[in-house]
Design a protein around this motif. Structure first.
Motif, PDB file in Angstrom:
ATOM      1  N   ILE A 132      27.087  52.765  44.054  1.00  0.00           N
ATOM      2  CA  ILE A 132      28.317  52.064  43.699  1.00  0.00           C
ATOM      3  C   ILE A 132      29.411  53.091  43.422  1.00  0.00           C
ATOM      4  CG2 ILE A 132      29.412  50.628  41.932  1.00  0.00           C
ATOM      5  CD1 ILE A 132      26.792  49.136  41.707  1.00  0.00           C
ATOM      6  N   LEU A 133      30.556  52.881  44.034  1.00  0.00           N
ATOM      7  CA  LEU A 133      31.709  53.751  43.814  1.00  0.00           C
ATOM      8  C   LEU A 133      32.574  53.198  42.687  1.00  0.00           C
ATOM      9  CD1 LEU A 133      32.526  54.294  47.580  1.00  0.00           C
ATOM     10  CD2 LEU A 133      31.208  55.800  46.082  1.00  0.00           C
ATOM     11  N   SER A 134      32.714  51.877  42.627  1.00  0.00           N
ATOM     12  CA  SER A 134      33.456  51.243  41.530  1.00  0.00           C
ATOM     13  C   SER A 134      33.157  49.752  41.533  1.00  0.00           C
ATOM     14  CB  SER A 134      34.966  51.464  41.679  1.00  0.00           C
ATOM     15  OG  SER A 134      35.470  50.732  42.765  1.00  0.00           O
ATOM     16  N   PHE A 135      33.388  49.123  40.376  1.00  0.00           N
ATOM     17  CA  PHE A 135      33.316  47.667  40.302  1.00  0.00           C
ATOM     18  C   PHE A 135      34.321  47.203  39.273  1.00  0.00           C
ATOM     19  CE2 PHE A 135      30.219  48.877  37.089  1.00  0.00           C
ATOM     20  CZ  PHE A 135      30.453  47.979  36.061  1.00  0.00           C
ATOM     21  N   ASP A 136      34.725  45.937  39.410  1.00  0.00           N
ATOM     22  CA  ASP A 136      35.752  45.382  38.527  1.00  0.00           C
ATOM     23  C   ASP A 136      35.476  43.889  38.385  1.00  0.00           C
ATOM     24  OD1 ASP A 136      38.457  45.414  37.198  1.00  0.00           O
ATOM     25  OD2 ASP A 136      38.862  44.019  38.843  1.00  0.00           O
ATOM     26  N   ARG A 139      33.544  46.918  50.576  1.00  0.00           N
ATOM     27  CA  ARG A 139      34.060  46.212  49.401  1.00  0.00           C
ATOM     28  C   ARG A 139      33.674  44.737  49.530  1.00  0.00           C
ATOM     29  NH1 ARG A 139      39.244  47.633  49.233  1.00  0.00           N
ATOM     30  NH2 ARG A 139      38.956  48.981  47.435  1.00  0.00           N
ATOM     31  N   VAL A 178      33.091  44.813  44.033  1.00  0.00           N
ATOM     32  CA  VAL A 178      32.254  46.008  44.024  1.00  0.00           C
ATOM     33  C   VAL A 178      32.563  46.807  45.291  1.00  0.00           C
ATOM     34  CG1 VAL A 178      30.260  44.869  45.099  1.00  0.00           C
ATOM     35  CG2 VAL A 178      29.905  46.926  43.751  1.00  0.00           C
ATOM     36  N   GLN A 191      32.497  53.125  53.106  1.00  0.00           N
ATOM     37  CA  GLN A 191      32.774  52.230  51.978  1.00  0.00           C
ATOM     38  C   GLN A 191      32.745  50.767  52.417  1.00  0.00           C
ATOM     39  OE1 GLN A 191      36.575  53.253  50.300  1.00  0.00           O
ATOM     40  NE2 GLN A 191      35.854  55.197  49.468  1.00  0.00           N
ATOM     41  N   TYR A 244      31.061  50.065  47.388  1.00  0.00           N
ATOM     42  CA  TYR A 244      29.860  50.891  47.455  1.00  0.00           C
ATOM     43  C   TYR A 244      29.764  51.597  48.803  1.00  0.00           C
ATOM     44  CZ  TYR A 244      27.865  46.916  50.027  1.00  0.00           C
ATOM     45  OH  TYR A 244      27.634  45.921  50.933  1.00  0.00           O
TER      46      TYR A 244
END
Length: 169
Positions: free
Chosen positions: A159-163, A130, A150, A128, A152
């Motif tokens: 992509i694992l998550s984004f905000d 960030r 982000v 991962q 990833y």
């Protein structure tokens, strides 16, 4: 200029119309971003090159009408002197620069991204990464800051998550 198909294969409407065309002899390439500044009022925008113009002087940049207006220029004037420079961090930082920039531009219609900074890049786990970026957005009424994060997997590039969230200046 205009139309749906450009020499770069990128629509003029890309990125909320913050687009430009350069000379086919220009050192700048399709998809590259440029930071454009109007020295008369200090307004700045980031545009994406979406077209090449045959026979155009190397020192000329053709801006989409909305980009021209965002710089505070009257379209009837047609030509203004500008300052510009390539925006290499967006090209080098695929996730934080280009990906999050597009998300922020879509999430904040009516606002233009005038600046961006890389805040951090960490590796919370072996698979991962960030990245955190901060964007300055401008509308006719206000300036705000938005932080984008982000997460990833660098091996799979998924992509694992984004905000994204507004932050205090």
């Amino acid at each position: 200029m205009g139309g749906n198909v450009t020499q770069c294969g990128i629509p003029w409407s890309y990125g909320q119309y913050l687009t430009a065309a350069v000379s086919e002899n220009s050192p700048y390439q399709c998809g590259q971003t440029l930071k454009i500044r109007n020295p008369q009022n200090g307004r700045e925008i980031i545009v994406t090159i979406v077209d090449k113009v045959p026979g155009s002087p190397q020192t000329t940049i053709n801006l989409h009408r909305r980009a021209f207006e965002t710089l505070g220029a009257n379209p009837s004037v047609g030509v203004i002197s500008i300052e510009f420079q390539p925006s290499p961090p967006l090209e080098q930082q695929k996730w934080g620069g280009k990906y999050l920039l597009e998300v922020v531009q879509v999430a904040y219609p009516g606002y233009n991204v005038t600046n961006y900074n890389s805040i951090s890049k960490t590796q919370p786990a072996a698979n991962q990464t960030r990245e955190v970026y901060e964007y300055t957005l401008q509308s006719p009424q206000e300036q705000i800051k938005v932080r984008g994060t982000v997460l990833y997997n660098p091996a799979t590039e998924r992509i694992l998550s984004f905000d994204i969230q507004e932050v205090s200046s």
